[in-house]
Design a protein around this motif. Structure first.
Motif, PDB file in Angstrom:
ATOM      1  N   PHE A 126       0.816  -1.211   0.000  1.00 27.20           N
ATOM      2  CA  PHE A 126       0.000   0.000   0.000  1.00 27.20           C
ATOM      3  C   PHE A 126       0.855   1.269   0.000  1.00 27.20           C
ATOM      4  O   PHE A 126       0.384   2.355   0.335  1.00 27.20           O
ATOM      5  CB  PHE A 126      -0.954  -0.009   1.194  1.00 27.20           C
ATOM      6  N   GLY A 127       2.121   1.117  -0.362  1.00 21.86           N
ATOM      7  CA  GLY A 127       2.969   2.289  -0.576  1.00 21.86           C
ATOM      8  C   GLY A 127       3.749   2.781   0.613  1.00 21.86           C
ATOM      9  O   GLY A 127       4.406   3.818   0.532  1.00 21.86           O
ATOM     10  N   PHE A 128       3.715   2.054   1.727  1.00 16.30           N
ATOM     11  CA  PHE A 128       4.498   2.456   2.887  1.00 16.30           C
ATOM     12  C   PHE A 128       5.941   1.950   2.744  1.00 16.30           C
ATOM     13  O   PHE A 128       6.182   0.913   2.126  1.00 16.30           O
ATOM     14  CB  PHE A 128       3.904   1.905   4.182  1.00 16.30           C
ATOM     15  N   GLU A 129       6.859   2.680   3.329  1.00 15.78           N
ATOM     16  CA  GLU A 129       8.253   2.239   3.388  1.00 15.78           C
ATOM     17  C   GLU A 129       8.508   1.760   4.808  1.00 15.78           C
ATOM     18  O   GLU A 129       8.467   2.552   5.756  1.00 15.78           O
ATOM     19  CB  GLU A 129       9.192   3.395   3.039  1.00 15.78           C
ATOM     20  N   VAL A 130       8.758   0.469   4.976  1.00 12.75           N
ATOM     21  CA  VAL A 130       8.829  -0.132   6.309  1.00 12.75           C
ATOM     22  C   VAL A 130      10.243  -0.599   6.631  1.00 12.75           C
ATOM     23  O   VAL A 130      10.847  -1.360   5.881  1.00 12.75           O
ATOM     24  CB  VAL A 130       7.861  -1.332   6.429  1.00 12.75           C
ATOM     25  N   SER A 131      10.758  -0.122   7.775  1.00 17.67           N
ATOM     26  CA  SER A 131      12.026  -0.608   8.315  1.00 17.67           C
ATOM     27  C   SER A 131      11.706  -1.397   9.578  1.00 17.67           C
ATOM     28  O   SER A 131      10.783  -1.045  10.310  1.00 17.67           O
ATOM     29  CB  SER A 131      12.953   0.556   8.659  1.00 17.67           C
ATOM     30  N   ALA A 132      12.461  -2.448   9.836  1.00 16.11           N
ATOM     31  CA  ALA A 132      12.181  -3.292  11.004  1.00 16.11           C
ATOM     32  C   ALA A 132      13.422  -3.453  11.863  1.00 16.11           C
ATOM     33  O   ALA A 132      14.527  -3.656  11.351  1.00 16.11           O
ATOM     34  CB  ALA A 132      11.669  -4.656  10.560  1.00 16.11           C
ATOM     35  N   LEU A 133      13.230  -3.362  13.176  1.00 12.98           N
ATOM     36  CA  LEU A 133      14.289  -3.601  14.150  1.00 12.98           C
ATOM     37  C   LEU A 133      13.741  -4.529  15.222  1.00 12.98           C
ATOM     38  O   LEU A 133      12.530  -4.537  15.483  1.00 12.98           O
ATOM     39  CB  LEU A 133      14.756  -2.285  14.773  1.00 12.98           C
ATOM     40  N   THR A 134      14.632  -5.273  15.870  1.00 19.50           N
ATOM     41  CA  THR A 134      14.164  -6.319  16.787  1.00 19.50           C
ATOM     42  C   THR A 134      14.470  -6.050  18.259  1.00 19.50           C
ATOM     43  O   THR A 134      14.026  -6.809  19.118  1.00 19.50           O
ATOM     44  CB  THR A 134      14.772  -7.678  16.403  1.00 19.50           C
ATOM     45  N   THR A 135      15.236  -4.998  18.561  1.00 23.37           N
ATOM     46  CA  THR A 135      15.573  -4.715  19.961  1.00 23.37           C
ATOM     47  C   THR A 135      15.340  -3.246  20.301  1.00 23.37           C
ATOM     48  O   THR A 135      15.353  -2.380  19.422  1.00 23.37           O
ATOM     49  CB  THR A 135      17.049  -5.048  20.269  1.00 23.37           C
ATOM     50  N   VAL A 136      15.150  -3.001  21.573  1.00 20.39           N
ATOM     51  CA  VAL A 136      14.981  -1.629  22.061  1.00 20.39           C
ATOM     52  C   VAL A 136      16.261  -0.827  21.850  1.00 20.39           C
ATOM     53  O   VAL A 136      16.220   0.336  21.439  1.00 20.39           O
ATOM     54  CB  VAL A 136      14.604  -1.645  23.557  1.00 20.39           C
ATOM     55  N   THR A 137      17.401  -1.436  22.108  1.00 16.25           N
ATOM     56  CA  THR A 137      18.686  -0.748  21.966  1.00 16.25           C
ATOM     57  C   THR A 137      18.878  -0.235  20.547  1.00 16.25           C
ATOM     58  O   THR A 137      19.227   0.939  20.338  1.00 16.25           O
ATOM     59  CB  THR A 137      19.846  -1.693  22.332  1.00 16.25           C
ATOM     60  N   ASP A 138      18.652  -1.093  19.562  1.00 14.74           N
ATOM     61  CA  ASP A 138      18.798  -0.678  18.165  1.00 14.74           C
ATOM     62  C   ASP A 138      17.761   0.370  17.800  1.00 14.74           C
ATOM     63  O   ASP A 138      18.049   1.302  17.043  1.00 14.74           O
ATOM     64  CB  ASP A 138      18.653  -1.886  17.236  1.00 14.74           C
ATOM     65  N   ALA A 139      16.559   0.224  18.320  1.00 14.85           N
ATOM     66  CA  ALA A 139      15.490   1.175  17.997  1.00 14.85           C
ATOM     67  C   ALA A 139      15.814   2.570  18.490  1.00 14.85           C
ATOM     68  O   ALA A 139      15.673   3.555  17.757  1.00 14.85           O
ATOM     69  CB  ALA A 139      14.172   0.690  18.603  1.00 14.85           C
ATOM     70  N   ILE A 140      16.271   2.687  19.723  1.00 13.38           N
ATOM     71  CA  ILE A 140      16.581   4.002  20.283  1.00 13.38           C
ATOM     72  C   ILE A 140      17.728   4.661  19.525  1.00 13.38           C
ATOM     73  O   ILE A 140      17.682   5.860  19.213  1.00 13.38           O
ATOM     74  CB  ILE A 140      16.894   3.885  21.792  1.00 13.38           C
ATOM     75  N   SER A 141      18.750   3.889  19.188  1.00 16.02           N
ATOM     76  CA  SER A 141      19.868   4.429  18.410  1.00 16.02           C
ATOM     77  C   SER A 141      19.388   4.907  17.047  1.00 16.02           C
ATOM     78  O   SER A 141      19.793   5.964  16.559  1.00 16.02           O
ATOM     79  CB  SER A 141      20.955   3.375  18.225  1.00 16.02           C
ATOM     80  N   ASN A 142      18.509   4.138  16.435  1.00 13.88           N
ATOM     81  CA  ASN A 142      18.014   4.457  15.099  1.00 13.88           C
ATOM     82  C   ASN A 142      17.126   5.697  15.115  1.00 13.88           C
ATOM     83  O   ASN A 142      17.259   6.582  14.258  1.00 13.88           O
ATOM     84  CB  ASN A 142      17.244   3.257  14.556  1.00 13.88           C
ATOM     85  N   ILE A 143      16.234   5.774  16.079  1.00 12.14           N
ATOM     86  CA  ILE A 143      15.305   6.903  16.164  1.00 12.14           C
ATOM     87  C   ILE A 143      16.057   8.206  16.409  1.00 12.14           C
ATOM     88  O   ILE A 143      15.627   9.282  15.986  1.00 12.14           O
ATOM     89  CB  ILE A 143      14.270   6.668  17.292  1.00 12.14           C
ATOM     90  N   SER A 144      17.213   8.110  17.058  1.00 10.25           N
ATOM     91  CA  SER A 144      17.990   9.305  17.376  1.00 10.25           C
ATOM     92  C   SER A 144      18.515  10.011  16.134  1.00 10.25           C
ATOM     93  O   SER A 144      18.764  11.210  16.153  1.00 10.25           O
ATOM     94  CB  SER A 144      19.166   8.953  18.296  1.00 10.25           C
ATOM     95  N   VAL A 145      18.706   9.260  15.051  1.00  8.26           N
ATOM     96  CA  VAL A 145      19.322   9.858  13.855  1.00  8.26           C
ATOM     97  C   VAL A 145      18.468   9.739  12.601  1.00  8.26           C
ATOM     98  O   VAL A 145      18.801  10.297  11.566  1.00  8.26           O
ATOM     99  CB  VAL A 145      20.713   9.248  13.579  1.00  8.26           C
ATOM    100  N   ASN A 146      17.372   9.003  12.666  1.00  4.02           N
ATOM    101  CA  ASN A 146      16.502   8.848  11.500  1.00  4.02           C
ATOM    102  C   ASN A 146      15.099   9.345  11.811  1.00  4.02           C
ATOM    103  O   ASN A 146      14.705   9.429  12.972  1.00  4.02           O
ATOM    104  CB  ASN A 146      16.442   7.381  11.066  1.00  4.02           C
TER     105      ASN A 146
END
Length: 217
Positions: free
Chosen positions: A26-46
Motif C-alpha cells: 500500500f505504498g508504505f516504506e517499512v524498516s524493522a528492528l528487533t531490539t529496544v537498543t537498536d530502535a533508540i539508536s536508530n530513532i535518534s538519527v533517522n
C-alpha cells in the motif's frame, strides 16, 4: 511523492514479514528492528512518520522506546502492537505517550487504517526536522548535504546528541579520522559553511569555548 516511513519494532520474524509485506503493497516504506537498543539508536538519527511497537522485546520492554521519545519531546505517533490485553498494560503505554494500542492477533486492514489516521497530521516531511539522516545521507532543511566521510561522521554524532555539549576530547576519541583539535575545528568550519551557519554568532552549531561543540535545533 515521499512515502510514509514506518518503523516496526518487533522480534517475531514471521510478524515482521507479515506486516512489512502488507504495508509495502500500500505504498508504505517499512524498516524493522528487533531490539529496544537498536530502535533508540536508530530513532535518534533517522526520521519516521509512525512507529509500530511491540512491548515484549529481547533486551528491554518496549516502554523504554516510549520513554525515549517522550524525553526527547518527539511528537512521532506510536501504535503499540502487543499480545498483552490487560487494562493495566494499555493504560501504562498510553501514560508513556502511546498514540494507539492494538492487541495481537491484529487485523492488517485495521492497522493500515489506523496508520493513515495517525499520519494525516504527521505529513511525510519527516516532522519538519531541521536535520535528519536517511540512507547514509544527512538532510538539512529537506536538502541533502554534500559531506566528506569525516564531516558525515562528525555531524551524525552531533545529531545523535543534539542539544548536548560534546567535548573536544570525546569527539577526537570517537572519530578515528579526527586526530587533533585543529583537525576537529577545520571540519566544524566546513560543516558550518555547508549549512550556512557561518559568522560570529552561529545559530545551530555552537562553540562552547575551551570545552567543545553543541548542535541545537
Amino acid at each position: 511523492m515521499i512515502k510514509n516511513r514506518v518503523l516496526l519494532i518487533e522480534d517475531d520474524e514471521d510478524v515482521i514479514v507479515w506486516i512489512k509485506e502488507y504495508l509495502e503493497e500500500f505504498g508504505f516504506e517499512v524498516s524493522a528492528l528487533t531490539t529496544v537498543t537498536d530502535a533508540i539508536s536508530n530513532i535518534s538519527v533517522n526520521s519516521y512518520n509512525i512507529i509500530l511497537l511491540d512491548i515484549n522485546l529481547p533486551d528491554f520492554y518496549g516502554y523504554e522506546v516510549l520513554k525515549h521519545i517522550q524525553s526527547n519531546k518527539n511528537d512521532i505517533p506510536v501504535i503499540v502492537i502487543s499480545a498483552y490485553s490487560d487494562r493495566k498494560t494499555k493504560l501504562h503505554a498510553f501514560k508513556l505517550g502511546a498514540s494507539d494500542y492494538m492487541t495481537k492477533p491484529i487485523d492488517l486492514e485495521e492497522l493500515e487504517a489506523r496508520i493513515r489516521v495517525h499520519t494525516k497530521s504527521n505529513s511525510p516531511d519527516f516532522q519538519n526536522k531541521l536535520f535528519f539522516v536517511r540512507d547514509n545521507t544527512i538532510f538539512f532543511q529537506d536538502k541533502a548535504l554534500s559531506l566528506t566521510k569525516t564531516e558525515f561522521e562528525l555531524l551524525s554524532k552531533l545529531i545523535e546528541n543534539k542539544n548536548i555539549l560534546l567535548e573536544r576530547e570525546f569527539l577526537c576519541e570517537a572519530l578515528s579520522s579526527i586526530s587533533s583539535n585543529r583537525s576537529l575545528d577545520y571540519h566544524i568550519r566546513n560543516i558550518r559553511k555547508k549549512i550556512g551557519d557561518e559568522g560570529s554568532n552561529p545559530k545551530y552549531l555552537l562553540t562552547e569555548y575551551g570545552l567543545g561543540y553543541k548542535l541545537i535545533y
